[in-house]
Design a protein around this motif. Structure first.
Motif, PDB file in Angstrom:
ATOM      1  N   GLU A  90     -40.502  67.414  76.000  1.00  0.00           N
ATOM      2  CA  GLU A  90     -41.191  67.849  74.772  1.00  0.00           C
ATOM      3  C   GLU A  90     -40.914  66.988  73.535  1.00  0.00           C
ATOM      4  O   GLU A  90     -41.689  66.992  72.594  1.00  0.00           O
ATOM      5  N   THR A  91     -39.778  66.310  73.529  1.00  0.00           N
ATOM      6  CA  THR A  91     -39.350  65.665  72.274  1.00  0.00           C
ATOM      7  C   THR A  91     -40.065  64.348  72.003  1.00  0.00           C
ATOM      8  O   THR A  91     -40.295  63.545  72.899  1.00  0.00           O
ATOM      9  N   LEU A  92     -40.346  64.162  70.744  1.00  0.00           N
ATOM     10  CA  LEU A  92     -40.982  62.935  70.288  1.00  0.00           C
ATOM     11  C   LEU A  92     -40.380  62.576  68.931  1.00  0.00           C
ATOM     12  O   LEU A  92     -40.444  63.345  67.981  1.00  0.00           O
ATOM     13  N   SER A  93     -39.779  61.408  68.890  1.00  0.00           N
ATOM     14  CA  SER A  93     -39.151  60.945  67.661  1.00  0.00           C
ATOM     15  C   SER A  93     -40.210  60.201  66.845  1.00  0.00           C
ATOM     16  O   SER A  93     -40.842  59.274  67.354  1.00  0.00           O
ATOM     17  N   LEU A  94     -40.399  60.642  65.616  1.00  0.00           N
ATOM     18  CA  LEU A  94     -41.461  60.068  64.780  1.00  0.00           C
ATOM     19  C   LEU A  94     -40.895  59.030  63.810  1.00  0.00           C
ATOM     20  O   LEU A  94     -39.689  59.041  63.524  1.00  0.00           O
ATOM     21  N   TYR A  96     -32.841  60.969  62.445  1.00  0.00           N
ATOM     22  CA  TYR A  96     -34.152  60.961  63.104  1.00  0.00           C
ATOM     23  C   TYR A  96     -34.995  62.124  62.605  1.00  0.00           C
ATOM     24  O   TYR A  96     -34.465  63.109  62.099  1.00  0.00           O
ATOM     25  N   PHE A  97     -36.301  62.007  62.776  1.00  0.00           N
ATOM     26  CA  PHE A  97     -37.148  63.187  62.649  1.00  0.00           C
ATOM     27  C   PHE A  97     -37.855  63.378  63.988  1.00  0.00           C
ATOM     28  O   PHE A  97     -38.668  62.550  64.401  1.00  0.00           O
ATOM     29  N   VAL A  98     -37.499  64.467  64.652  1.00  0.00           N
ATOM     30  CA  VAL A  98     -37.944  64.693  66.031  1.00  0.00           C
ATOM     31  C   VAL A  98     -38.774  65.965  66.097  1.00  0.00           C
ATOM     32  O   VAL A  98     -38.354  67.010  65.603  1.00  0.00           O
ATOM     33  N   ILE A  99     -39.948  65.860  66.698  1.00  0.00           N
ATOM     34  CA  ILE A  99     -40.746  67.076  66.922  1.00  0.00           C
ATOM     35  C   ILE A  99     -40.762  67.390  68.406  1.00  0.00           C
ATOM     36  O   ILE A  99     -40.388  66.563  69.237  1.00  0.00           O
TER      37      ILE A  99
END
Ligand SMILES: *Cc1c(COP(=O)(O)O)cnc(C)c1O
Length: 377
Positions: free
Chosen positions: A347-351, A285-288
């Motif tokens: 806070e997390t959001l998987s892009l 994943y890429f998570v911001i």
């Protein structure tokens, strides 16, 4: 601002060339064999053995049944210490085994279980630690091993996000008693549905092989009250072909990660964690993380507004498992025990992050995020 013509989701599975799948289908039709460890399953297990570099692998129809079976074959009971920041399957596998999950807070950077908070949760009923390499971020494996050894606990990992991960030269499954992998299509590597367990001992692999086939040892002996966890031939055929594509997928994801990193470094209110250089990443994943104060908007606002650009991010892993109606009243689920997890989950959001995405797509996604910092969609 650029708007994607079609919806972009967080992931999209590898599809091997259809001609190759057709060849495999023909092999299955010719064999007149669809399940019960046929030729495709045998070949798949052999190829995974080569890929992983271990013979102690047992393949399953999905990762959840694989993890449930691992918990059962280790004879875990009572309480198992785990993380609330994971997919529902992780604690549910404990509940299916009549075990009470004990939720432990997570580390602020990797978002994996905080080893320094584990020991305080150990009671005479504790039998194991079930940690999750969440998003493909490695757990503090050495510290967890030390704690498990000291207190005579089993240590197992949900490695659903950890395909191909290594720390230095050491494959991630070498830590602990067993690691589950999921081959669901949302995962980097898949077999349409599927999963596996890699075990420390050969004995445990043999127990799992028996367990997933109803406990049937041979025509006259049933040794365990097992279940049906077998993979079928169609799944295995898919897995064999997807395995050929995995390195290419990973190369592309590596480029996309670099691009995300380049575009999002120094955007106030946006942060992300990338494992240290000695880690061979799974690139699942890429998570911001969106820090509301600095960014000026909450994660939920950003999530909603991204949709207007046809970008469908995911709030993994919201809600926390400790908030599920059937876990929320556990003592370990209470807010004061899980301050970091309760912060991180907001806070997390998987892009979007998959091989068919281009670096230009990633630039566009990042430009939209930066645009949303100062504008409303
Ligand atoms: C996907 C996933 C599972 C379940 O795997 P399946 O193969 O879908 O059953 C378990 N744990 C985590 C963390 C996952 O992401």
């Amino acid at each position: 601002m650029y708007k994607f013509e079609n919806p972009v989701f967080v992931t999209s599975p590898i599809f091997p060339p259809i001609e190759k799948f057709n060849e495999r289908i023909k092999m299955i039709w010719d064999s007149k064999w669809l399940s019960n460890n046929g030729k495709q399953c045998q070949e798949f297990e052999r190829k995974l053995t080569e890929y992983f570099g271990t013979k102690n692998i047992s393949i399953f129809n999905n990762g959840t049944i694989a993890l449930m079976s691992l918990v059962k074959m280790l004879d875990l009971k009572g309480e198992v210490i785990t993380t609330p920041f994971t997919f529902a399957a992780t604690p549910n596998c404990l509940t299916w085994n009549n075990i009470t999950p004990v939720f432990c807070d997570i580390l602020p950077d990797t978002m994996c279980i905080d080893p320094d908070k584990v020991e305080a949760l150990i009671t005479p009923n504790t039998t194991a630690i079930l940690a999750v390499h969440v998003f493909g971020n490695p757990c503090a494996v050495e510290k967890l091993e030390t704690i498990a050894t000291k207190h005579n606990l089993k240590l197992i990992f949900d490695g659903a996000h950890a395909f191909g991960m290594k720390i230095g030269d050491k494959p991630i499954y070498e830590f602990g008693d067993g690691t589950m992998y999921s081959f669901h299509p949302t995962k980097l590597f898949h077999s349409a549905e599927g999963g596996a367990v890699i075990t420390k001992t050969e004995k445990l692999k043999q127990d799992l092989d028996l367990w997933k086939n109803f406990g049937i040892a041979n025509e006259i002996e049933v040794k365990l009250p097992g279940l049906n966890g077998k993979m079928n031939e169609l799944q295995a055929a898919m897995g064999i072909l997807v395995l050929d594509e995995v390195n290419k997928e990973r190369e592309q994801r590596s480029k996309l990660q670099r691009k995300y990193k380049e575009k999002l470094t120094n955007v106030p209110g946006v942060s992300f964690y990338i494992p240290e250089a000695n880690v061979t990443q799974s690139l699942q994943y890429f998570v911001i993380r969106i820090h509301e104060k600095e960014f000026g908007k909450s994660r939920d606002q950003v999530y909603d507004e991204l949709k207007k650009f046809n970008i469908f991010a995911r709030k993994y892993f919201f809600p926390l498992c400790s908030s599920y109606p059937y876990y929320k009243d556990l003592p370990s689920s209470q807010l004061e025990n899980l301050p970091v997890a309760n912060e991180v989950v907001k806070e997390t959001l998987s892009l979007p992050f998959f091989g068919r995405l281009t670096e230009a797509d990633v630039e566009n996604i990042c430009d939209v995020i930066k645009y949303l910092k100062t504008n409303n969609a």
